[in-house]
Motif scaffolding. Structure first.
Motif, PDB file in Angstrom:
ATOM      1  N   GLU A 215       0.989  -1.432   0.113  1.00 23.74           N
ATOM      2  CA  GLU A 215       0.071   0.031  -0.015  1.00 23.74           C
ATOM      3  C   GLU A 215       0.802   1.316  -0.058  1.00 23.74           C
ATOM      4  O   GLU A 215       0.701   2.213  -0.506  1.00 23.74           O
ATOM      5  CB  GLU A 215      -0.995   0.072   1.288  1.00 23.74           C
ATOM      6  CG  GLU A 215      -1.951  -1.051   1.067  1.00 23.74           C
ATOM      7  CD  GLU A 215      -3.295  -0.717   0.207  1.00 23.74           C
ATOM      8  OE1 GLU A 215      -3.182   0.463  -0.297  1.00 23.74           O
ATOM      9  OE2 GLU A 215      -3.814  -1.670  -0.252  1.00 23.74           O
ATOM     10  N   GLY A 216       1.932   1.145   0.723  1.00 18.80           N
ATOM     11  CA  GLY A 216       2.683   2.307   0.936  1.00 18.80           C
ATOM     12  C   GLY A 216       3.522   2.551  -0.444  1.00 18.80           C
ATOM     13  O   GLY A 216       3.470   3.799  -0.854  1.00 18.80           O
ATOM     14  N   GLU A 217       4.083   1.454  -1.146  1.00 15.01           N
ATOM     15  CA  GLU A 217       4.611   1.645  -2.527  1.00 15.01           C
ATOM     16  C   GLU A 217       3.630   2.095  -3.402  1.00 15.01           C
ATOM     17  O   GLU A 217       4.069   2.853  -4.237  1.00 15.01           O
ATOM     18  CB  GLU A 217       5.330   0.517  -2.726  1.00 15.01           C
ATOM     19  CG  GLU A 217       6.650  -0.131  -2.092  1.00 15.01           C
ATOM     20  CD  GLU A 217       6.997  -1.406  -2.228  1.00 15.01           C
ATOM     21  OE1 GLU A 217       6.194  -2.288  -3.208  1.00 15.01           O
ATOM     22  OE2 GLU A 217       7.955  -1.857  -1.688  1.00 15.01           O
ATOM     23  N   ARG A 218       2.596   1.682  -3.497  1.00 22.79           N
ATOM     24  CA  ARG A 218       1.593   2.070  -4.393  1.00 22.79           C
ATOM     25  C   ARG A 218       1.109   3.430  -4.305  1.00 22.79           C
ATOM     26  O   ARG A 218       1.114   4.369  -5.221  1.00 22.79           O
ATOM     27  CB  ARG A 218       0.370   1.264  -4.239  1.00 22.79           C
ATOM     28  CG  ARG A 218      -0.782   1.586  -5.332  1.00 22.79           C
ATOM     29  CD  ARG A 218      -1.904   0.465  -5.187  1.00 22.79           C
ATOM     30  NE  ARG A 218      -2.610   0.945  -4.002  1.00 22.79           N
ATOM     31  CZ  ARG A 218      -3.979   1.604  -3.757  1.00 22.79           C
ATOM     32  NH1 ARG A 218      -3.954   2.332  -4.933  1.00 22.79           N
ATOM     33  NH2 ARG A 218      -4.290   1.682  -2.612  1.00 22.79           N
ATOM     34  N   GLN A 219       1.027   3.895  -2.754  1.00 19.85           N
ATOM     35  CA  GLN A 219       0.824   5.423  -2.661  1.00 19.85           C
ATOM     36  C   GLN A 219       2.123   6.315  -3.060  1.00 19.85           C
ATOM     37  O   GLN A 219       1.845   7.412  -3.795  1.00 19.85           O
ATOM     38  CB  GLN A 219       0.552   5.531  -1.118  1.00 19.85           C
ATOM     39  CG  GLN A 219       0.081   7.174  -0.860  1.00 19.85           C
ATOM     40  CD  GLN A 219      -1.521   7.211  -1.348  1.00 19.85           C
ATOM     41  OE1 GLN A 219      -1.886   6.396  -1.525  1.00 19.85           O
ATOM     42  NE2 GLN A 219      -1.705   8.534  -1.383  1.00 19.85           N
ATOM     43  N   SER A 220       3.171   5.890  -2.868  1.00 21.12           N
ATOM     44  CA  SER A 220       4.382   6.576  -3.342  1.00 21.12           C
ATOM     45  C   SER A 220       4.559   6.534  -4.800  1.00 21.12           C
ATOM     46  O   SER A 220       4.767   7.683  -5.347  1.00 21.12           O
ATOM     47  CB  SER A 220       5.644   5.753  -2.799  1.00 21.12           C
ATOM     48  OG  SER A 220       6.640   6.540  -2.838  1.00 21.12           O
ATOM     49  N   ALA A 221       4.273   5.444  -5.433  1.00 22.68           N
ATOM     50  CA  ALA A 221       4.460   5.718  -6.819  1.00 22.68           C
ATOM     51  C   ALA A 221       3.192   6.503  -7.498  1.00 22.68           C
ATOM     52  O   ALA A 221       3.454   7.243  -8.433  1.00 22.68           O
ATOM     53  CB  ALA A 221       4.060   4.079  -7.449  1.00 22.68           C
ATOM     54  N   LEU A 223       1.996   9.193  -5.894  1.00 27.48           N
ATOM     55  CA  LEU A 223       2.421  10.611  -5.644  1.00 27.48           C
ATOM     56  C   LEU A 223       3.664  10.899  -6.756  1.00 27.48           C
ATOM     57  O   LEU A 223       3.400  12.128  -7.152  1.00 27.48           O
ATOM     58  CB  LEU A 223       2.736  10.751  -4.256  1.00 27.48           C
ATOM     59  CG  LEU A 223       1.851  10.467  -3.364  1.00 27.48           C
ATOM     60  CD1 LEU A 223       2.152  10.711  -1.798  1.00 27.48           C
ATOM     61  CD2 LEU A 223       0.731  11.625  -3.595  1.00 27.48           C
ATOM     62  N   GLU A 224       4.413   9.910  -7.026  1.00 27.57           N
ATOM     63  CA  GLU A 224       5.756  10.272  -7.802  1.00 27.57           C
ATOM     64  C   GLU A 224       5.391  10.290  -9.199  1.00 27.57           C
ATOM     65  O   GLU A 224       5.568  11.314  -9.864  1.00 27.57           O
ATOM     66  CB  GLU A 224       6.786   9.183  -7.555  1.00 27.57           C
ATOM     67  CG  GLU A 224       7.956   9.270  -8.466  1.00 27.57           C
ATOM     68  CD  GLU A 224       8.968   8.192  -8.409  1.00 27.57           C
ATOM     69  OE1 GLU A 224       9.822   8.019  -9.208  1.00 27.57           O
ATOM     70  OE2 GLU A 224       8.608   7.162  -7.559  1.00 27.57           O
ATOM     71  N   ALA A 225       4.195   9.566  -9.518  1.00 29.14           N
ATOM     72  CA  ALA A 225       3.713   9.663 -11.112  1.00 29.14           C
ATOM     73  C   ALA A 225       3.094  11.013 -11.191  1.00 29.14           C
ATOM     74  O   ALA A 225       3.069  11.675 -12.181  1.00 29.14           O
ATOM     75  CB  ALA A 225       2.580   8.592 -11.313  1.00 29.14           C
ATOM     76  N   GLU A 226       2.243  11.285 -10.140  1.00 25.19           N
ATOM     77  CA  GLU A 226       1.406  12.765 -10.226  1.00 25.19           C
ATOM     78  C   GLU A 226       2.493  14.006 -10.269  1.00 25.19           C
ATOM     79  O   GLU A 226       2.401  14.823 -11.139  1.00 25.19           O
ATOM     80  CB  GLU A 226       0.568  12.869  -8.928  1.00 25.19           C
ATOM     81  CG  GLU A 226      -0.367  14.121  -8.775  1.00 25.19           C
ATOM     82  CD  GLU A 226      -1.193  14.258  -7.442  1.00 25.19           C
ATOM     83  OE1 GLU A 226      -2.125  15.283  -7.561  1.00 25.19           O
ATOM     84  OE2 GLU A 226      -1.163  13.140  -6.716  1.00 25.19           O
ATOM     85  N   ALA A 227       3.365  13.916  -9.519  1.00 32.18           N
ATOM     86  CA  ALA A 227       4.416  14.838  -9.502  1.00 32.18           C
ATOM     87  C   ALA A 227       5.338  15.172 -10.910  1.00 32.18           C
ATOM     88  O   ALA A 227       5.447  16.095 -11.542  1.00 32.18           O
ATOM     89  CB  ALA A 227       5.507  14.594  -8.384  1.00 32.18           C
TER      90      ALA A 227
END
Length: 304
Positions: A215-221, A223-227
């Motif tokens: 879940e954390g990696e998915r959320q991080s990915a 956010l990174e994609a959004e950035a």
């Protein structure tokens, strides 16, 4: 004269003997039967009582209090062919002294044999395990049978208690080993169940940890994609504005692209591991001026 006095003294002595024979003191807790020429006539209750001398005699002295009969130990074979030694005690009371005196010969011996016989009958119909674990049922069964058998004797059996049931020594050792094996088996089962529960808890914890990590990696990915998406949008917007400026013939826009490539190259040189001294070209000031010009261009585009 001498003969007459002797006769008188003899008569007085005989009278005293008759009086002594005719007076009976019955203790509390006992009842005595009276026989006249060998035949029962009546029962003497506790206290001072009179009987007819030389005619009446005391037949039997019965104790009407509750009595204890200690049954002799005996060996009994159980239903599964196990030899055990039993020891019991019987509590009884004489309710009818007449029946207890004349319906049975040697009451105590009769009671002893009756109880022993019923113990063999009851315990012989049971297996060893049931024999050792059902003392109350055995006592109740013995009491019912013996009390019914002694009822014609005027006896009331109040309790029969099995004091001890002792198997042979080798059988006791075998039972102890069996009990030890059963306990070890239960201990191993409990230990296995505990280890299983611990493994399940560990697996559940690892599963939960992996889920949270994913879940954390998915959320991080995300956010990174959004950035990156926002950065790309900003870059595209800047490129569009510069392209429009180039199309309109603005030299500052052309300098922007050249300056951007120049700055990237300088950054690569500075990040090299074997670079100790960086020599800045003389054109660096013009590059900075170009970047400043592009900034003015972008600010102008935002104000428009």
């Amino acid at each position: 004269m001498f003969d007459a006095s002797v006769f008188v003294w003899a008569l007085l002595a005989f009278g005293l003997v008759l009086i002594f024979k005719g007076v009976r003191q019955v203790p509390q807790g006992e009842e005595w039967t009276v026989e006249r020429f060998g035949k029962y006539t009546r029962t003497l209750k506790p206290g001072l009582r009179l009987i007819v001398p030389l005619v009446d005699g005391i037949g039997h002295k019965q104790i009407v209090m509750e009595q204890v009969l200690d049954v002799q130990p005996q060996e009994v074979i159980s239903a599964d062919n196990a030899m055990v030694t039993t020891d019991a005690v019987c509590f009884y009371q004489v309710l009818d002294p007449v029946k207890a005196s004349y319906e049975v010969n040697n009451l105590e011996r009769a009671m002893q044999n009756l109880v022993m016989t019923n113990i063999r009958a009851v315990l012989g119909s049971m297996e060893l395990d049931a024999m050792l674990s059902n003392r109350d049922a055995i006592n109740t069964s013995l009491l019912t049978k013996v009390d019914e058998a002694t009822n014609p004797w005027g006896i009331k059996v109040n309790r029969i208690e099995i004091k001890d049931i002792t198997p042979p020594r080798d059988l006791i050792d075998a039972m102890a080993n069996q009990m030890k094996a059963e306990r070890e088996k239960r201990a191993q089962i409990l230990l296995a169940e505990g280890e299983r529960e611990a493994a399940i808890n560990v697996a559940e914890g690892e599963k939960r940890s992996q889920i949270l990590k994913a879940e954390g990696e998915r959320q991080s990915a995300f956010l990174e994609a959004e950035a990156r998406e926002r950065e790309a949008e900003a870059e595209a917007k800047a490129t569009q504005m510069v392209s429009v400026a180039i199309a309109e013939g603005d030299a500052k826009a052309i300098n922007y692209f050249v300056a951007q490539k120049y700055v990237d190259a300088l950054g690569n040189i500075a990040s090299a591991d074997n670079s100790k001294i960086i020599m800045m070209p003389l054109e660096a000031s013009s590059v900075i001026g170009s970047v400043a010009g592009v900034k003015d261009l972008l600010d102008a585009g935002k104000s428009a």
